[in-house]
Design a protein around this motif. Structure first.
Motif, short mmCIF file in Angstrom:
data_model
loop_
_atom_site.label_atom_id
_atom_site.label_comp_id
_atom_site.label_asym_id
_atom_site.label_seq_id
_atom_site.Cartn_x
_atom_site.Cartn_y
_atom_site.Cartn_z
N ILE A 85 16.53 16.32 -1.60
CA ILE A 85 17.53 16.87 -2.53
C ILE A 85 17.14 16.61 -3.98
CG2 ILE A 85 19.97 16.86 -3.16
CD1 ILE A 85 20.57 15.83 -0.32
N PHE A 86 16.89 15.36 -4.30
CA PHE A 86 16.49 14.97 -5.67
C PHE A 86 15.08 14.38 -5.63
CE2 PHE A 86 21.11 14.35 -5.28
CZ PHE A 86 21.56 15.21 -6.26
N ARG A 87 14.43 14.37 -6.75
CA ARG A 87 13.08 13.83 -6.80
C ARG A 87 13.09 12.30 -6.74
NH1 ARG A 87 8.61 16.30 -7.52
NH2 ARG A 87 9.71 18.19 -8.17
N GLY A 88 14.07 11.67 -7.36
CA GLY A 88 14.13 10.22 -7.41
C GLY A 88 14.85 9.63 -6.21
N ARG A 89 14.49 8.40 -5.85
CA ARG A 89 15.08 7.73 -4.71
C ARG A 89 16.55 7.39 -4.95
NH1 ARG A 89 14.98 7.62 0.28
NH2 ARG A 89 12.70 7.43 0.30
N LYS A 90 16.93 6.97 -6.16
CA LYS A 90 18.28 6.50 -6.41
C LYS A 90 19.33 7.57 -6.14
CE LYS A 90 21.15 4.12 -9.83
NZ LYS A 90 21.20 3.51 -11.19
N ALA A 91 19.13 8.77 -6.69
CA ALA A 91 20.11 9.84 -6.50
C ALA A 91 20.21 10.24 -5.03
CB ALA A 91 19.74 11.05 -7.35
N ASN A 92 19.09 10.27 -4.33
CA ASN A 92 19.11 10.58 -2.91
C ASN A 92 19.85 9.50 -2.13
OD1 ASN A 92 17.48 13.10 -2.26
ND2 ASN A 92 16.03 12.02 -3.55
N ASP A 93 19.62 8.24 -2.49
CA ASP A 93 20.29 7.15 -1.79
C ASP A 93 21.80 7.18 -2.00
OD1 ASP A 93 17.97 6.21 -0.69
OD2 ASP A 93 17.72 4.52 -2.06
N VAL A 94 22.22 7.48 -3.23
CA VAL A 94 23.67 7.58 -3.49
C VAL A 94 24.27 8.66 -2.59
CG1 VAL A 94 25.40 8.29 -5.18
CG2 VAL A 94 23.56 6.72 -5.85
N THR A 95 23.59 9.80 -2.51
CA THR A 95 24.06 10.89 -1.65
C THR A 95 24.10 10.44 -0.19
OG1 THR A 95 23.08 12.50 -3.16
CG2 THR A 95 23.65 13.28 -0.95
N GLY A 96 23.06 9.73 0.23
CA GLY A 96 22.99 9.27 1.61
C GLY A 96 24.08 8.26 1.95
N PHE A 97 24.31 7.30 1.06
CA PHE A 97 25.34 6.29 1.31
C PHE A 97 26.73 6.93 1.37
CE2 PHE A 97 22.20 3.10 -0.31
CZ PHE A 97 22.18 2.31 0.84
N VAL A 98 26.99 7.88 0.48
CA VAL A 98 28.30 8.55 0.48
C VAL A 98 28.52 9.29 1.80
CG1 VAL A 98 29.64 10.43 -0.56
CG2 VAL A 98 28.48 8.77 -2.02
N HIS A 99 27.51 10.03 2.24
CA HIS A 99 27.66 10.78 3.48
C HIS A 99 27.69 9.85 4.70
CE1 HIS A 99 26.84 14.20 0.89
NE2 HIS A 99 27.22 14.98 1.88
N GLY A 100 26.98 8.72 4.61
CA GLY A 100 27.09 7.73 5.67
C GLY A 100 28.50 7.17 5.76
N GLY A 101 29.11 6.92 4.59
CA GLY A 101 30.48 6.43 4.57
C GLY A 101 31.46 7.43 5.14
N LEU A 102 31.25 8.72 4.86
CA LEU A 102 32.16 9.76 5.35
C LEU A 102 32.10 9.89 6.87
CD1 LEU A 102 31.59 12.58 2.69
CD2 LEU A 102 33.62 11.14 2.95
N THR A 103 30.95 9.61 7.46
CA THR A 103 30.78 9.78 8.91
C THR A 103 30.81 8.47 9.68
OG1 THR A 103 28.37 9.77 8.61
CG2 THR A 103 29.48 11.92 8.64
N GLY A 104 30.85 7.35 8.99
CA GLY A 104 30.88 6.05 9.67
C GLY A 104 29.53 5.63 10.20
N LEU A 105 28.45 6.04 9.53
CA LEU A 105 27.10 5.65 9.92
C LEU A 105 26.46 4.80 8.84
CD1 LEU A 105 25.65 8.97 11.42
CD2 LEU A 105 26.66 7.04 12.63
N SER A 106 25.58 3.91 9.26
CA SER A 106 24.84 3.10 8.30
C SER A 106 23.62 3.88 7.84
CB SER A 106 24.39 1.79 8.94
OG SER A 106 23.39 1.16 8.15
N TYR A 107 23.61 4.24 6.59
CA TYR A 107 22.49 4.98 6.01
C TYR A 107 21.22 4.13 6.03
CZ TYR A 107 19.74 7.38 2.37
OH TYR A 107 18.76 8.02 1.66
N GLY A 108 21.34 2.85 5.74
CA GLY A 108 20.18 1.96 5.73
C GLY A 108 19.58 1.79 7.10
#
Length: 342
Positions: A85-108
């Motif tokens: 989605i984004f070139r940098g890791r931080k923005a992608n991680d924020v997106t991943g953590f948010v979607h992990g929270g919405l679905t109840g999955l651990s992004y890490g």
């Protein structure tokens, strides 16, 4: 290094240049902005409809809708984990953590297991996706099963789809278990997200629904989500060649020969979240989802030119291959049981 190994090693460099020259590694931010916005709008709309409908058995249709939405949100988390989605890791991680929270999955947790899978797909020792307690993917794995797990391995082709009903629960349990393991990164953040998800989900269900309807709603939602998730990932590698220690395949051939694409056009593209272009995804994991179908033309022609088997079939046929493989690797266990019963 032999001349053959040198040539094979340069094949991926040649393919990469073709893909780069075609502009297929560029980010597609407008696509993802629209995709994420529509997903979140539909997700929020589903909960508004849930509250409006109230304590009714008609809510089971919404349970099916949320199973679909949980999977679509998980696809976005998958893309973020691959920096699509984004070139940098931080923005992608924020997106991943948010979607992990919405679905109840651990992004890490997912990042860790999925990274190992991509590095060694279908490797019997190093790919976590072929080292599962409930299923075996090689005959050698069958010799290690005992008791009830051995019985399951015998008839796993028949149990495959019923087992997927529990995949949603398995994903939640694996996520929670991983968070409490020593050395897990960002434990506090993931713990807060997981607790917030569980609290919000259960509160919404049991404030609006009576206990009986609420428990059935949760069962239908979680079971259908598990089936959808399992059906999205299973066709990609199951039934394809399995690798072992000491194999001589270079990166290009390792990724192509262990992966399978699924045909079907826009409907399948949507339903499988781009995972139907598994070969291209494994070769270029950071490639944005909408670019995969364009890369397929280049990759397929390149493989044909270099004599590399390129597996592709229809959606229904892909599950046939999966079930046939599961049945075949369980055959020795069934044969032993028959001999022992005589």
């Amino acid at each position: 290094m032999t001349s053959t190994q040198t040539r094979q090693g340069s094949d991926f460099a040649e393919l990469s240049k073709l893909v780069i020259d075609a502009g297929l590694l560029k980010r597609r931010r407008a696509y993802y902005a629209a995709k994420i916005s529509l997903n979140l709008l539909a997700f929020a709309g589903g909960w508004v409809a849930f509250a409006h409908l109230g304590d009714s058995w008609w809510q089971l249709f919404l349970a099916a809708f949320f199973a679909m939405m949980f999977t679509q949100l998980s696809f976005i988390g998958h893309d973020a984990g691959h920096k699509q989605i984004f070139r940098g890791r931080k923005a992608n991680d924020v997106t991943g953590f948010v979607h992990g929270g919405l679905t109840g999955l651990s992004y890490g947790w997912w990042i860790g297991t999925h990274t190992r899978h991509h590095a060694n797909p279908n490797h019997e020792d190093e790919d976590p996706d072929v080292n599962l307690a409930a299923l075996i993917f090689t005959k050698a794995q069958g010799t290690e099963r005992r008791g009830f797990l051995r019985w399951m391995a015998k008839y796993q082709a028949f149990l495959f789809f019923p087992l997927l009903l529990l995949e949603g629960l398995n994903l939640h349990v694996s996520s929670v278990t991983a968070i409490f393991q020593r050395g897990f990164k960002r434990r506090k953040l993931e713990s807060v997200l997981m607790l917030a998800h569980i609290a919000a989900y259960l509160t919404a269900v049991f404030v609006v629904l009576s206990p009986g309807v609420g428990f059935v709603f949760i069962a239908v939602h979680q079971c259908l989500w598990g089936v959808y998730m399992g059906c999205s990932f299973a066709p990609n590698h199951k039934g394809m060649p399995t690798l072992s220690a000491g194999h001589k395949l270079d990166f290009l051939r390792k990724q192509v020969l262990t992966s399978r694409n699924v045909r079907g056009g826009p409907v399948v593209d949507f339903a499988l979240g781009g995972l139907n272009y598994q070969i291209e995804h494994h070769l270029f994991p950071s490639m944005a989802r909408p670019n995969l179908k364009h890369a397929q033309v280049i990759v397929r022609e390149f493989c044909a030119k270099h004599g590399i088997d390129y597996a592709q079939c229809g959606w229904a046929a892909s599950y046939g291959y999966v079930l046939r493989h599961l049945h075949e690797v369980g055959a020795p266990l069934r044969a032993q049981a028959t001999v022992g019963a005589r």
